[in-house]
Scaffold this active site. Structure first.
Site, short mmCIF file in Angstrom:
data_model
loop_
_atom_site.label_atom_id
_atom_site.label_comp_id
_atom_site.label_asym_id
_atom_site.label_seq_id
_atom_site.Cartn_x
_atom_site.Cartn_y
_atom_site.Cartn_z
N ASP A 1 -2.98 10.75 6.29
CA ASP A 1 -3.45 12.13 6.42
C ASP A 1 -4.82 12.25 7.06
OD1 ASP A 1 -1.47 13.70 5.36
OD2 ASP A 1 -2.18 13.55 3.31
C1 GLC Z 1 -1.81 10.90 -0.04
C2 GLC Z 1 -0.79 11.89 0.45
C3 GLC Z 1 0.22 11.22 1.36
C4 GLC Z 1 -0.47 10.44 2.41
C5 GLC Z 1 -1.50 9.49 1.84
C6 GLC Z 1 -2.31 8.78 2.88
O1 GLC Z 1 -1.22 10.02 -0.92
O2 GLC Z 1 -0.12 12.50 -0.62
O3 GLC Z 1 1.06 12.17 1.94
O4 GLC Z 1 0.49 9.74 3.14
O5 GLC Z 1 -2.38 10.21 1.03
O6 GLC Z 1 -3.18 9.62 3.55
C1 GLC Z 2 -4.49 12.66 1.12
C2 GLC Z 2 -5.57 11.65 1.30
C3 GLC Z 2 -6.92 12.24 1.07
C4 GLC Z 2 -7.08 13.47 1.90
C5 GLC Z 2 -5.97 14.44 1.63
C6 GLC Z 2 -6.06 15.65 2.48
O1 GLC Z 2 -4.35 12.96 -0.20
O2 GLC Z 2 -5.40 10.59 0.43
O3 GLC Z 2 -7.90 11.29 1.35
O4 GLC Z 2 -8.31 14.06 1.67
O5 GLC Z 2 -4.75 13.82 1.85
O6 GLC Z 2 -5.04 16.54 2.19
#
Ligand code: GLC
Ligand code: GLC
Length: 819
Positions: free
Chosen positions: A491
């Site tokens: 993300d």
């Molecule tokens: C969080 C989000 C997931 C994403 C991951 C890495 O676990 O829920 O959708 O793939 O972060 O950013």
């Molecule tokens: C996921 C990631 C986090 C980020 C978020 C944004 O959960 O792990 O680091 O801030 O996505 O939605």
């Protein structure tokens, strides 16, 4: 240091002191009513949606942490030369010294037991199957030799339903709180907003007559008092306060006389009740209490509560009976056989919406998250997996892309995070393929499913898969790799965001839509799920589509070979200027875990040695005692062209934290190379049971996975954050069950393909699969890491390593000899 121990026999984790390094919690509920419950009775509950239908209030980021819950206060008025006492038998909120304390977190229930000055207390809390309520059965026992005269006070604080509004809209909220009280105060009803558009209320009741009650928070606590010094409890007498605005609470005051040795039990019910629109009222301003009365009638005795708990236990026993593990390594066996699957059920229910880290007000169900979570529970509740798939698919757009998340209550895609995460579409194929391999139900492909939640745009689920498959092909960049869009699985790799405005969302902002930034990870996912898509096509008579899919997969492999390899590992991406990310040419972020794990999982580079090279590089550059970090070197500075990943201090989250979710990709990739010892090592490093003795550093529950463990660049390397709701649960389950222990559903049956440390000499797995029980014993006296020499099924030699679908309701004995 340890704060408890596993009780494998009863499938419980036993916490033996209340001051754990962080609240260690459990989830109550497995259908539509849920409670979060900490080892000191903190937490909150809700019906279906943690944001919209929250029953009790919880303050996040509170000081001290974990204040607010379903509390009981005890007051012993004393006798003889014992002058009396007031305390919290669950330790919080008063932090009372206890002569004895234990909290057992079990499957869907928790039990806190304690004692002080000869009065024993126990509280068993759970959500019964089939009802929308929490039950708290409380037992008091006089263990002293003199009679005791005890006042017990219950306490819950109601949330005004919408948990977000509840925390912010005070100009309105302080004037709308309303309650009703019945049975002399033993039944307290919270009915805020019921007078207008709500048709639901909450009830907090106890099954015995009470000496008094309170429903106004300030009256109960006293001005400027916290939960740790409730004036009413110290005075020993309820005020019979009736809330009008401000903050409605529910508190019962019960006198309990206990002869020496005597014990008494009480059943407290905290429930959600709903009325049809035209039957809301009994008379003017009096709510229709029929549903509440029926619920309370049902749980009016301790025996009824015990019976409901017994059914819940049976439910979990049979559910977890579908996959069990027996091995010399008890840590692995209890995690794979019990706790990992339990966590998978919780992530199935919650997605990322409600935990002590996810507040339950921000995020709905994630499109990619829910598809991945499915892998962890499809063998437990396939019918519910089916429903979940159809719900998720309905939030897809006609071009194959998807809302990034949807609201569980409405099942509609929500615009908070929008769309454009270009990995999203492929996860639908991933989820559906897993469902079909588990169940053999190809019929799901013919279900009509809306696009964008619009019935008029319905197509079969198969068409949804086709659009998913085509999306990365139609949205490819200059190198022929899939465009990344807002981000891919990571993300925080926001390559088109270019944000310089504080607070701007990295996920929804695109200040520079390059149309150029590409993701090698999405290419890997495409090559991983593509063959399943082709297989599904072939098995449903779509031969041409299958051939087309195989051609596209081969093309993508070629593209990765040409533009996705950096010499010693796979590249991660190309940025908006076409510059490499995850390359030796970069100053920071030279090597990433995700693309390497996924490419090898997908089989890229297996024949020519690049897969081995990539995983060796991962080990060399990214490994640590607590797991594999996301990338190295960590970004020292903020890079506008990389986005959120570079916003985190080094060692945290996506900036070189151990982001556990992707560690199992490497575990699985290692099994592709047949390196069982290394695969098991990467598995154990992030597995919480192996870190139980190290709880002071790790801090979080030793029975569940966490999203992140601080990486090597962080100050507290090894400290975990964000337990429970993480894709780590499903992926670690897949890595251990499907790839290490090697019992993996495929289209035609159960594939047996163990890949284990050579020192693991024997284990057994029982697996319920398409209507039969497979009792599998794996014999590795040969001491190999991979390779099956022979398989016998019910005593007969079996050809190949796919066990057939028996579907005969019987138990089949399978012996696997490795060698
Ligand atoms: C969080 C989000 C997931 C994403 C991951 C890495 O676990 O829920 O959708 O793939 O972060 O950013
Ligand atoms: C996921 C990631 C986090 C980020 C978020 C944004 O959960 O792990 O680091 O801030 O996505 O939605």
């Amino acid at each position: 240091m340890k704060y408890g121990h596993f009780d494998d026999e009863s499938r419980e984790y036993v916490i033996t002191r209340p001051d754990t390094p962080y609240p260690w919690i459990n989830y109550l509920g497995c259908e539509d009513f849920f409670g979060l419950f900490s080892n000191t009775s903190g937490g909150y509950c809700f019906y279906r949606d943690a944001r919209m239908l929250r029953l009790t209030r919880y303050r996040y980021n509170n000081v001290p942490t974990d204040t607010g819950g379903r509390y009981f206060y005890l007051r012993d008025s004393g006798a003889g030369n014992y002058s009396g006492d007031v305390w919290s038998p669950s330790w919080m909120p008063m932090k009372s010294a206890l002569d004895r304390y234990e909290c057992r977190h079990g499957m869907g229930y928790s039990k806190i037991s304690s004692a002080r000055n000869g009065l024993a207390f126990s509280q068993t809390s759970f959500v019964p199957l089939g009802d929308k309520c929490e039950i708290h059965k409380v037992t008091l026992k006089n263990e002293s030799s003199a009679e005791k005269n005890v006042d017990m006070f219950s306490f819950v604080e109601f949330c005004l339903w919408n948990a977000n509004d509840d925390m912010t809209n005070f100009q309105r909220n302080f004037s709308i709180g309303e309650v009703e009280i019945e049975n002399g105060g033993s039944r307290i009803f919270h009915k805020t907003e019921y007078r207008e558009r709500r048709n639901h209320y909450a009830v907090w009741a106890v099954n015995v007559p009470v000496a008094g009650f309170d429903t106004d928070r300030q009256t109960f606590l006293g001005l400027y008092n916290g939960f740790d010094s409730p004036q009413t409890v110290f005075v020993g007498k309820a005020n019979n306060s009736v809330a009008s605005g401000w903050s409605p609470i529910g508190s019962h005051h019960i006198n309990v006389k206990l002869a020496a040795g005597e014990s008494k039990s009480f059943v407290f019910v905290l429930g959600y009740c709903e009325n049809p629109e035209d039957q809301k009222w009994e008379k003017q301003s009096v709510i229709n209490k029929k549903p509440a009365n029926a619920l309370l009638e049902k749980y009016s005795t301790p025996e009824a509560a015990d019976k409901a708990l017994a059914s819940l236990n049976d439910y979990w026993k049979s559910l977890l009976g579908r996959f069990t593990v027996n091995a010399e390594d008890k840590k692995m066996a209890r995690m794979a056989g019990v706790w990992n699957q339990y966590q998978c059920m919780v992530t199935f229910n919650m997605s990322r919406s409600a935990s002590y880290f996810e507040s339950g007000i921000g995020r709905g169900m994630g499109f990619r998250d829910s598809n991945q979570d499915l892998l962890g529970f499809v063998h437990l509740v396939p019918e519910r997996a089916r429903e979940r798939i159809l719900d998720i698919a309905a939030t897809q757009f006609p071009d194959g892309s998807a809302y990034h998340q949807y609201q569980p209550l409405t099942k509609r895609g929500n615009n908070d995070i929008g769309s454009g995460f270009n990995d999203d579409p492929l996860w639908l194929i991933f989820g559906v393929a897993a469902y079909i391999k588990e169940t053999g139900d190809y019929g799901i492909l013919d279900e009509m499913v809306p696009f964008d939640n619009n019935e008029a745009l319905s197509e079969t689920l198969f068409v949804h898969l086709k659009r998913s498959f085509e999306y990365p092909i139609k949205n490819a960049g200059p190198h022929g790799l899939p465009l990344i869009g807002r981000a891919d699985w990571n993300d925080c790799l926001n390559l088109n965001c270019f944000s310089s405005t504080p607070g701007e969302s990295f996920q929804t902002t695109a200040n520079f839509e390059s149309g150029i930034a590409e993701s090698v990870l999405i290419a890997g996912i495409f090559v991983f799920v593509g063959p399943d898509y082709a297989e599904i096509c072939r098995r449903t008579g779509r031969k041409e589509e299958a051939e087309y899919a195989e051609k596209e997969v081969a093309k993508m492999i070629e593209t990765v070979n040409q533009h996705g390899w950096d010499g010693d590992w796979f590249l991660r991406a190309y940025d908006a200027y076409g510059k490499k990310i995850g390359s030796r040419e970069c100053e920071d972020g030279k090597i990433f875990i995700e693309s390497n794990g996924f490419a090898v999982m997908a089989g890229i580079g297996l024949e020519d040695g690049r897969a081995k090279k990539a995983l060796d590089s991962v080990k060399q550059h990214l490994d640590s005692p607590y797991g594999i970090v996301l990338q190295q070197p960590a970004y020292k500075n903020y890079h506008i062209e990389l986005g959120e990943i570079s916003s985190y201090p080094p060692g945290y989250k996506e900036n070189a934290g151990i982001f556990c979710h992707n560690n199992p990709w490497v575990t699985i990739a290692e099994t592709k190379l047949g390196r069982g010892t290394r695969a098991f090592e990467t598995y154990t490093k992030i597995c919480p049971a192996y870190r139980e003795d190290d709880s002071d550093l790790r801090r979080l529950e030793p029975y569940v996975y966490a999203q992140m463990v601080a990486g090597k660049d962080a100050v507290r390397h090894g400290e975990a954050k964000n337990s429970w709701l993480t894709g780590t649960a499903a992926w670690t389950f897949v890595s251990i069950a499907h790839y290490i222990l090697g019992v993996r559903p495929v289209f035609d049956g159960l594939l047996i393909e163990p890949c284990i440390p050579s020192t693991m000499k024997e284990y057994t797995v029982t697996r319920y699969y398409r209507g039969a029980d497979y009792h599998i014993t794996v014999d590795n006296s040969a001491g190999v890491e991979k390779g099956v020499k022979s398989i016998t099924v019910d005593g007969n030699a079996h050809n190949g390593n796919v066990l057939p679908v028996f579907a005969d309701g019987k138990v089949h004995k399978i012996t696997v000899i490795m060698g």
